[in-house]
Scaffold this motif. Structure first.
Motif, mmCIF file in Angstrom:
data_model
loop_
_atom_site.group_PDB
_atom_site.id
_atom_site.type_symbol
_atom_site.label_atom_id
_atom_site.label_comp_id
_atom_site.label_asym_id
_atom_site.label_seq_id
_atom_site.Cartn_x
_atom_site.Cartn_y
_atom_site.Cartn_z
ATOM 1 N N MET A 81 42.175 44.491 70.686
ATOM 2 C CA MET A 81 44.274 43.713 70.678
ATOM 3 C C MET A 81 44.258 44.438 70.357
ATOM 4 O O MET A 81 44.243 45.210 68.857
ATOM 5 C CB MET A 81 44.144 42.302 70.175
ATOM 6 N N LYS A 82 46.314 44.762 70.144
ATOM 7 C CA LYS A 82 46.994 45.547 69.426
ATOM 8 C C LYS A 82 47.269 44.758 67.758
ATOM 9 O O LYS A 82 47.845 43.777 68.325
ATOM 10 C CB LYS A 82 48.051 46.162 70.348
ATOM 11 N N ALA A 83 47.148 45.542 67.086
ATOM 12 C CA ALA A 83 47.599 45.539 65.706
ATOM 13 C C ALA A 83 49.432 44.973 65.525
ATOM 14 O O ALA A 83 49.893 46.017 66.577
ATOM 15 C CB ALA A 83 46.817 46.153 64.644
ATOM 16 N N LYS A 84 49.878 43.694 65.279
ATOM 17 C CA LYS A 84 51.209 43.772 65.247
ATOM 18 C C LYS A 84 51.992 44.482 63.951
ATOM 19 O O LYS A 84 51.452 45.140 62.794
ATOM 20 C CB LYS A 84 51.429 42.540 65.216
ATOM 21 N N LYS A 85 52.834 45.590 64.383
ATOM 22 C CA LYS A 85 53.411 45.819 63.758
ATOM 23 C C LYS A 85 54.393 45.375 62.336
ATOM 24 O O LYS A 85 54.829 44.115 62.579
ATOM 25 C CB LYS A 85 54.652 46.399 64.749
ATOM 26 N N ILE A 86 54.051 45.518 61.439
ATOM 27 C CA ILE A 86 55.024 44.705 59.913
ATOM 28 C C ILE A 86 56.586 45.864 60.144
ATOM 29 O O ILE A 86 56.265 47.034 59.439
ATOM 30 C CB ILE A 86 54.294 45.063 59.087
ATOM 31 N N PRO A 87 57.598 45.470 59.880
ATOM 32 C CA PRO A 87 58.682 45.949 59.665
ATOM 33 C C PRO A 87 58.556 46.309 58.369
ATOM 34 O O PRO A 87 58.575 45.009 57.146
ATOM 35 C CB PRO A 87 59.969 44.569 60.651
#
Length: 88
Positions: free
Chosen positions: A1-7
């Motif tokens: 699963m791809k890690a969510k990008k933090i803005p």
């Protein structure tokens, strides 16, 4: 699963990149009104400040906030922002 990008956004006080959730947004609306945006969703040009009083005072003293928003910011907005930052 791809890690969510933090803005990430840059604090106008310390000039460090930090996660958007850790910062307070000040926004200039298309009409030219300056306000504090706690939701981060208001339309307009935004500038970010850390939730620390040191960063707020540095941004105030160097006038980076008004330069980033391309307008003069009233003392009233600075007072509201100072209250918001000191409450955190």
């Amino acid at each position: 699963m791809k890690a969510k990008k933090i803005p990430l956004r840059m604090c106008t006080g310390c000039m460090e990149m930090k996660p958007k959730k850790e910062l307070v947004r000040v926004v200039k609306s298309p009409e030219g009104d300056v306000s504090i945006d706690l939701t981060g969703k208001k339309s307009g040009r935004g500038a970010y400040v850390c939730k620390s009083i040191e960063c707020f005072e540095k941004a105030f003293k160097t006038k980076r906030l008004s330069r980033n928003l391309e307008t003069n910011i009233s003392e009233e907005i600075y007072e509201k922002l100072k209250d918001e930052v000191s409450n955190e």
